[in-house]
Scaffold this motif. Structure first.
Motif, PDB file in Angstrom:
ATOM      1  N   ALA A  37       0.876  -1.191  -0.006  1.00 35.68           N
ATOM      2  CA  ALA A  37      -0.134   0.071   0.158  1.00 35.68           C
ATOM      3  C   ALA A  37       1.012   1.261  -0.086  1.00 35.68           C
ATOM      4  CB  ALA A  37      -1.031   0.009   1.188  1.00 35.68           C
ATOM      5  N   PHE A  38       1.491   1.396  -1.191  1.00 35.91           N
ATOM      6  CA  PHE A  38       2.365   2.617  -1.161  1.00 35.91           C
ATOM      7  C   PHE A  38       1.642   3.937  -0.807  1.00 35.91           C
ATOM      8  CE2 PHE A  38       4.253  -0.435  -4.268  1.00 35.91           C
ATOM      9  CZ  PHE A  38       5.240  -0.712  -3.625  1.00 35.91           C
ATOM     10  N   PRO A  39       2.360   4.678  -0.018  1.00 36.83           N
ATOM     11  CA  PRO A  39       1.770   6.124   0.408  1.00 36.83           C
ATOM     12  C   PRO A  39       2.128   7.056  -0.568  1.00 36.83           C
ATOM     13  CG  PRO A  39       3.693   5.453   1.986  1.00 36.83           C
ATOM     14  CD  PRO A  39       3.480   4.320   0.764  1.00 36.83           C
ATOM     15  N   MET A  40       3.166   6.948  -1.232  1.00 38.26           N
ATOM     16  CA  MET A  40       3.374   8.181  -2.093  1.00 38.26           C
ATOM     17  C   MET A  40       2.553   8.259  -3.416  1.00 38.26           C
ATOM     18  SD  MET A  40       7.685   7.912  -1.790  1.00 38.26           S
ATOM     19  CE  MET A  40       8.067   9.397  -2.350  1.00 38.26           C
ATOM     20  N   ARG A  41       2.251   9.485  -3.773  1.00 36.22           N
ATOM     21  CA  ARG A  41       1.654   9.544  -4.987  1.00 36.22           C
ATOM     22  C   ARG A  41       2.200  10.580  -6.015  1.00 36.22           C
ATOM     23  NH1 ARG A  41      -0.405   5.736  -3.979  1.00 36.22           N
ATOM     24  NH2 ARG A  41      -1.939   5.272  -2.640  1.00 36.22           N
ATOM     25  N   VAL A  42       2.145  10.415  -7.362  1.00 30.88           N
ATOM     26  CA  VAL A  42       2.680  11.036  -8.341  1.00 30.88           C
ATOM     27  C   VAL A  42       2.425  12.393  -8.233  1.00 30.88           C
ATOM     28  CG1 VAL A  42       3.204  11.462 -10.692  1.00 30.88           C
ATOM     29  CG2 VAL A  42       3.354   9.045  -9.757  1.00 30.88           C
ATOM     30  N   SER A  43       1.032  12.906  -8.010  1.00 26.57           N
ATOM     31  CA  SER A  43       0.672  14.317  -7.835  1.00 26.57           C
ATOM     32  C   SER A  43       1.140  15.039  -6.845  1.00 26.57           C
ATOM     33  CB  SER A  43      -0.838  14.012  -7.902  1.00 26.57           C
ATOM     34  OG  SER A  43      -1.465  13.450  -6.588  1.00 26.57           O
ATOM     35  N   ALA A  44       1.438  14.554  -5.731  1.00 31.37           N
ATOM     36  CA  ALA A  44       2.173  15.243  -4.622  1.00 31.37           C
ATOM     37  C   ALA A  44       3.471  14.897  -4.054  1.00 31.37           C
ATOM     38  CB  ALA A  44       1.115  14.950  -3.314  1.00 31.37           C
ATOM     39  N   ASP A  45       4.045  13.661  -4.472  1.00 33.76           N
ATOM     40  CA  ASP A  45       5.514  13.124  -3.842  1.00 33.76           C
ATOM     41  C   ASP A  45       6.336  13.282  -4.553  1.00 33.76           C
ATOM     42  OD1 ASP A  45       4.252  13.114  -1.104  1.00 33.76           O
ATOM     43  OD2 ASP A  45       3.051  11.267  -1.997  1.00 33.76           O
ATOM     44  N   MET A  46       6.514  13.669  -5.917  1.00 37.97           N
ATOM     45  CA  MET A  46       7.615  13.762  -6.730  1.00 37.97           C
ATOM     46  C   MET A  46       8.808  14.618  -5.980  1.00 37.97           C
ATOM     47  SD  MET A  46       7.194  11.648  -9.397  1.00 37.97           S
ATOM     48  CE  MET A  46       8.057  12.245 -10.789  1.00 37.97           C
ATOM     49  N   PRO A  47       9.837  14.424  -6.279  1.00 37.96           N
ATOM     50  CA  PRO A  47      11.019  15.066  -5.712  1.00 37.96           C
ATOM     51  C   PRO A  47      11.030  16.480  -6.328  1.00 37.96           C
ATOM     52  CG  PRO A  47      12.005  13.542  -7.014  1.00 37.96           C
ATOM     53  CD  PRO A  47      10.518  13.095  -6.784  1.00 37.96           C
ATOM     54  N   PRO A  48      11.507  17.572  -5.645  1.00 33.61           N
ATOM     55  CA  PRO A  48      11.572  18.891  -6.331  1.00 33.61           C
ATOM     56  C   PRO A  48      12.452  19.004  -7.539  1.00 33.61           C
ATOM     57  CG  PRO A  48      12.685  18.874  -4.020  1.00 33.61           C
ATOM     58  CD  PRO A  48      12.237  17.317  -4.252  1.00 33.61           C
ATOM     59  N   TRP A  49      13.345  18.036  -7.619  1.00 34.77           N
ATOM     60  CA  TRP A  49      14.356  18.291  -8.610  1.00 34.77           C
ATOM     61  C   TRP A  49      13.834  17.516  -9.816  1.00 34.77           C
ATOM     62  CZ3 TRP A  49      15.561  15.597  -4.116  1.00 34.77           C
ATOM     63  CH2 TRP A  49      15.473  14.257  -4.121  1.00 34.77           C
ATOM     64  N   HIS A  50      12.686  16.915  -9.904  1.00 31.69           N
ATOM     65  CA  HIS A  50      12.298  16.199 -10.957  1.00 31.69           C
ATOM     66  C   HIS A  50      11.788  16.977 -12.408  1.00 31.69           C
ATOM     67  CE1 HIS A  50       7.806  16.620 -11.489  1.00 31.69           C
ATOM     68  NE2 HIS A  50       7.936  17.092 -10.241  1.00 31.69           N
ATOM     69  N   GLU A  51      11.462  18.363 -11.859  1.00 35.50           N
ATOM     70  CA  GLU A  51      11.124  19.185 -12.982  1.00 35.50           C
ATOM     71  C   GLU A  51      12.414  19.701 -13.731  1.00 35.50           C
ATOM     72  OE1 GLU A  51       8.319  22.081 -12.339  1.00 35.50           O
ATOM     73  OE2 GLU A  51       6.914  20.836 -11.051  1.00 35.50           O
ATOM     74  N   HIS A  52      13.612  19.624 -13.242  1.00 31.90           N
ATOM     75  CA  HIS A  52      14.639  19.860 -13.826  1.00 31.90           C
ATOM     76  C   HIS A  52      15.222  18.794 -14.713  1.00 31.90           C
ATOM     77  CE1 HIS A  52      14.776  23.448 -11.645  1.00 31.90           C
ATOM     78  NE2 HIS A  52      14.769  22.841 -10.351  1.00 31.90           N
ATOM     79  N   THR A  53      14.904  17.521 -14.636  1.00 33.13           N
ATOM     80  CA  THR A  53      15.237  16.337 -15.381  1.00 33.13           C
ATOM     81  C   THR A  53      14.187  15.660 -16.284  1.00 33.13           C
ATOM     82  OG1 THR A  53      14.244  14.872 -13.568  1.00 33.13           O
ATOM     83  CG2 THR A  53      16.814  15.295 -13.441  1.00 33.13           C
ATOM     84  N   ALA A  54      13.123  16.577 -16.289  1.00 32.97           N
ATOM     85  CA  ALA A  54      11.882  15.991 -17.140  1.00 32.97           C
ATOM     86  C   ALA A  54      12.463  16.381 -18.636  1.00 32.97           C
ATOM     87  CB  ALA A  54      10.735  16.564 -16.692  1.00 32.97           C
ATOM     88  N   LEU A  55      12.077  15.423 -19.598  1.00 35.70           N
ATOM     89  CA  LEU A  55      12.386  15.781 -20.807  1.00 35.70           C
ATOM     90  C   LEU A  55      11.381  16.454 -21.601  1.00 35.70           C
ATOM     91  CD1 LEU A  55      14.558  15.045 -23.248  1.00 35.70           C
ATOM     92  CD2 LEU A  55      12.875  13.044 -23.780  1.00 35.70           C
ATOM     93  N   SER A  56      11.682  17.727 -22.220  1.00 38.05           N
ATOM     94  CA  SER A  56      10.752  18.432 -22.904  1.00 38.05           C
ATOM     95  C   SER A  56       9.982  17.549 -24.101  1.00 38.05           C
ATOM     96  CB  SER A  56      11.351  19.649 -23.577  1.00 38.05           C
ATOM     97  OG  SER A  56      10.447  20.354 -24.342  1.00 38.05           O
ATOM     98  N   ILE A  57       8.688  17.588 -23.983  1.00 39.48           N
ATOM     99  CA  ILE A  57       7.905  16.800 -25.397  1.00 39.48           C
ATOM    100  C   ILE A  57       7.424  17.951 -26.199  1.00 39.48           C
ATOM    101  CG2 ILE A  57       7.922  14.683 -23.954  1.00 39.48           C
ATOM    102  CD1 ILE A  57       4.765  15.458 -23.740  1.00 39.48           C
ATOM    103  N   GLU A  58       7.895  19.130 -26.330  1.00 42.43           N
ATOM    104  CA  GLU A  58       7.470  20.122 -27.253  1.00 42.43           C
ATOM    105  C   GLU A  58       7.559  19.615 -28.653  1.00 42.43           C
ATOM    106  OE1 GLU A  58       8.972  23.658 -25.808  1.00 42.43           O
ATOM    107  OE2 GLU A  58       7.994  23.757 -24.071  1.00 42.43           O
ATOM    108  N   HIS A  59       8.692  18.914 -28.898  1.00 41.69           N
ATOM    109  CA  HIS A  59       8.708  18.770 -30.345  1.00 41.69           C
ATOM    110  C   HIS A  59       7.896  17.368 -30.901  1.00 41.69           C
ATOM    111  CE1 HIS A  59      11.139  15.723 -27.720  1.00 41.69           C
ATOM    112  NE2 HIS A  59      10.979  14.902 -29.124  1.00 41.69           N
ATOM    113  N   VAL A  60       7.263  16.774 -29.921  1.00 44.69           N
ATOM    114  CA  VAL A  60       6.528  15.640 -30.293  1.00 44.69           C
ATOM    115  C   VAL A  60       5.197  15.978 -30.809  1.00 44.69           C
ATOM    116  CG1 VAL A  60       5.304  13.613 -29.569  1.00 44.69           C
ATOM    117  CG2 VAL A  60       7.429  14.241 -28.578  1.00 44.69           C
TER     118      VAL A  60
END
Length: 140
Positions: free
Chosen positions: A103-126
């Motif tokens: 029963a994993f307590p963490m949720r993608v909507s609330a518990d992603m680490p603060p640095w994840h936005e810096h590693t997200a790949l832009s998909i604007e070219h798709v």
């Protein structure tokens, strides 16, 4: 060598060869495809941390094609692991030892680490695919 052969030759690969060479995990008949895919997805959803899956996918995309160098990828992966140790990793171990579903307590909507936005790949070219252009199942 197999991947190079496939890429350079451009030849079609049949299901038997793809299975034998490890490109796919299993081969299904058309009649069993939906039920097997649904069972696979249900197992994945019931046994894995959504945050861990999201971080893994993000790392794969961020490092695809050399978008991040090895040192940067290792640093981000280490930070992700430490982040997971504070939440879902403990539940994963506890549920395994107790022989119960996690029963994993963490949720993608609330518990992603603060640095994840810096590693997200832009998909604007798709290119976007409009709903009327999507195809489900065989066409014709």
């Amino acid at each position: 060598r197999t991947a190079l052969d496939w890429l350079v030759s451009g030849r079609s690969v049949d299901a038997a060869e793809a299975l034998q060479k490890g490109l796919v995990n299993r081969v299904c008949t058309p009649d069993s495809l939906l039920s097997e895919a649904t069972a696979f997805a249900a197992n994945l959803a019931g046994t894995t941390s959504p945050v861990a899956v999201a971080l893994t996918r993000q790392m794969l995309w961020a490092t695809a094609g050399g978008a991040a160098d090895a040192r940067e990828a290792h640093h981000i992966e280490s930070k992700n692991l430490c982040h997971m140790l504070r939440g879902d990793a403990g539940e994963g171990v506890s549920s395994l030892l107790a022989k119960r579903p996690p029963a994993f307590p963490m949720r993608v909507s609330a518990d992603m680490p603060p640095w994840h936005e810096h590693t997200a790949l832009s998909i604007e070219h798709v290119p976007r695919v409009e709903a009327d252009q999507r195809r489900v199942g065989p066409t014709g």
